[in-house]
Structure formats: structure tokens, C-alpha cells
Design an enzyme around this catalytic site. Structure first.
Site, PDB file in Angstrom:
ATOM      1  N   ASP A 138       0.319  -1.449  -0.144  1.00  0.00           N
ATOM      2  CA  ASP A 138      -0.336   0.446   0.363  1.00  0.00           C
ATOM      3  C   ASP A 138       0.810   1.141  -0.250  1.00  0.00           C
ATOM      4  OD1 ASP A 138      -1.981  -2.010   0.502  1.00  0.00           O
ATOM      5  OD2 ASP A 138      -2.626  -1.171   1.933  1.00  0.00           O
ATOM      6  N   LYS A 201      -7.650   2.879  -2.952  1.00  0.00           N
ATOM      7  CA  LYS A 201      -7.750   3.144  -1.495  1.00  0.00           C
ATOM      8  C   LYS A 201      -8.082   4.231  -0.496  1.00  0.00           C
ATOM      9  CE  LYS A 201      -4.912   2.364   2.907  1.00  0.00           C
ATOM     10  NZ  LYS A 201      -3.994   1.607   3.525  1.00  0.00           N
ATOM     11  N   LYS A 237     -10.397  -0.263  -1.365  1.00  0.00           N
ATOM     12  CA  LYS A 237     -10.146  -0.327  -0.452  1.00  0.00           C
ATOM     13  C   LYS A 237     -10.792   0.837   0.676  1.00  0.00           C
ATOM     14  CE  LYS A 237      -6.532  -2.074   3.670  1.00  0.00           C
ATOM     15  NZ  LYS A 237      -5.334  -2.260   3.375  1.00  0.00           N
TER      16      LYS A 237
END
Length: 292
Positions: A138, A201, A237
Site C-alpha cells: 500500500d 484506497k 479498499k
């Protein structure tokens, strides 16, 4: 018009904040039908179980990982979490201690949470994490570059980090609490996806406001549009402040209504959280449980 501006200009995703808010309100009318044990179990299995504390250590992260091992034995009727998410320097600790098949090793890397460091440092961080056993990485979109309109350098950086991560899943954090508007969130979503992100995300949960349903709606609309034009499925996400079962069901509902059933699997839908797993487990058990 350069290629990045062309991508943005072609998008039909709404940038009207009032329209986004109204659309989300309408979707949430369907939340009740998704508030079921089956959905709760699915959500438990979609969590990136996260520890990102200054107090993390080899010992604490190893113990955190072993709780995931223990869960499979103590609650075999429920799915395990999708991944364990830690700082990049703990990738090897998780990889060494994790015994459960199907749980990924996820790291935050590349200058998390601000994305403010030398690009060479970001590349090295991702490379070292991947070598240490990370299955997922990430990273944070460079918001400063984005706000300056420096799309070329922004996208080149994401592409390089994806190539460094190789076959590891790359999730690009947009930091939607900083971007705020539907237009900025749309533009950042498109740039990240066209730069080979496997997931987009919402937030780091560290600096700005965390996830919002409005941001999720815009991001999912962008994913839907991108899939229609490219044929490539990008995951979504939610992270930052998703703590209760009810909040998780709301995000599930947005994804279901915008992207459809085919996105409702852990390969395309995740929630990054620390306390959510215990709260969903408590909902399923009908009593307070603090397992993790």
C-alpha cells in the site's frame, strides 16, 4: 492536451458533490437488506487486519500474527481475515510467523503516510518489502504533485513502484480526506488506475479524515468506468475510521450497488481496520469479543 488531461477529460463520472451526496443517500436505503450474518462473515474475510503503531516491534507484530493463526482454530466457522497489514520493516516477521493459508502479507511503504521522501527511497522500500515476503504493498499517492498538476511525475512514480512490486498487489491510497471534492477524487482515481494500480484506497487514517461513503461512491464509479474502457478490474479498499459493523455494511452496500456482485470478493474489495474485526466478530457472536 497531454495524455493525463485527456484521460480525465473523457471521464463521465460526476463531479457534482451534491449529486454524489444524494446518490449515496439513496443507496444507503438498501443497507438494511445487507445487514445479515452472511454479509458480516464476508466482511470479516475482507479485512486487512492492521497494526501501524509507533510501539510496534518484532515481538508485538509476531504476537499479532499468531492471533490470526489462533483464530482459525478457535473460530473455524468464520473466514479468516484477508491480510495482515504492517509497516514494511515487519514484512519478514509476519511472513515467518503466519501459518494460515490464504492470508496475505500486506505492508505500507514508500514514505507512508505522507509520501514525502526521495523516489529512490520509495523504490528501495518497496523492493525490500517485496523481498521480505510482502504479497501486497500500500503506497500513498503524492498529493503535492497531484495538487500542483504534475501528473506526469506522479504517474511515473506509481508505475515505477508497481514495476518494483512486480506481482505483488499494489494499492494506491488517494488520501480522500485531503482531496475532499468529488472532482479531485475522480481525477486521482483515474490517474492511479491508469498508472497500473491494482487497488485504489481511500485513506491512510493517519493525517486527514478517513474514508467517507461519498468518496467510496466516486471511486467505485471510476473503477466501473475504467473497467468498461480497459477490461481490467481494479479493487476498492476503504480505510481510516471504519470501525463498526454498521459502517462496514454501508461500504459493502455502495460497492454492491455501483460495481455489482462480481466485486464482492477479497480480491477486489477490502477494508483496512484494526478494531473492526473484533466488532464484526462480536456482532456474529452476539456478545462482546476482543480476540485480536
Amino acid at each position: 492536451m497531454d495524455r493525463y488531461e485527456e484521460v480525465i477529460s473523457k471521464s463521465k463520472v460526476t463531479t457534482d458533490d451534491a449529486a454524489v451526496k444524494a446518490a449515496v443517500a439513496k443507496i444507503l436505503e438498501k443497507t438494511g437488506e445487507n445487514d445479515t450474518p452472511e454479509v458480516h462473515k464476508f466482511l470479516l474475510g475482507s479485512i486487512d487486519l492492521t497494526t501501524l503503531s509507533s510501539e510496534d516491534s518484532d515481538r508485538s507484530v509476531a504476537e499479532f500474527t499468531r492471533r490470526v493463526n489462533d483464530f482459525e482454530n478457535e473460530y473455524p466457522q468464520y473466514p479468516h481475515v484477508a491480510a495482515i497489514c504492517v509497516y514494511s520493516n515487519f514484512a519478514e516477521v509476519v511472513d515467518t510467523n503466519l501459518d494460515v493459508e490464504g492470508v496475505d502479507v500486506c505492508v505500507v511503504a514508500a514514505g507512508f503516510p505522507s509520501s514525502q521522501t526521495f523516489q529512490a527511497v520509495k523504490v528501495a522500500d518497496v523492493a525490500l518489502a517485496r523481498e521480505a515476503g510482502a504479497d501486497e504493498v500500500d503506497i500513498v499517492l503524492n498529493v503535492g504533485m497531484f495538487l500542483d498538476g504534475n501528473y506526469e511525475d506522479l504517474c511515473d512514480e506509481i508505475i515505477e513502484l508497481k514495476h518494483t512490486a512486480k506481482d505483488a498487489r499494489l494499492k494506491v491510497i488517494l488520501e480522500t480526506g485531503c482531496l475532499k471534492t468529488a472532482e479531485r477524487i475522480r481525477n486521482a482515481s483515474l490517474l492511479a488506475m491508469y498508472s497500473e494500480a491494482d487497488f485504489i484506497k481511500t485513506s491512510t487514517g493517519k493525517i486527514y479524515d478517513g474514508a467517507s461513503l461519498e468518496a467510496a461512491y466516486v471511486m467505485c464509479q471510476c473503477i466501473k468506468e475504467y473497467y468498461k474502457t480497459s477490461g481490467r478490474k481494479v479493487g476498492f479498499k476503504a480505510a481510516g475510521g471504519v470501525r463498526t459493523t454498521e459502517e462496514a455494511v454501508a461500504y459493502y452496500t455502495v460497492v454492491k450497488e455501483v460495481l455489482g456482485e462480481e466485486w464482492l470478493n477479497p480480491n477486489l474489495f477490502r477494508i483496512g481496520a484494526s478494531s473492526l474485526a473484533n466488532n464484526i466478530l462480536s456482532t456474529l457472536e452476539g456478545k462482546s469479543v476482543k480476540f485480536f
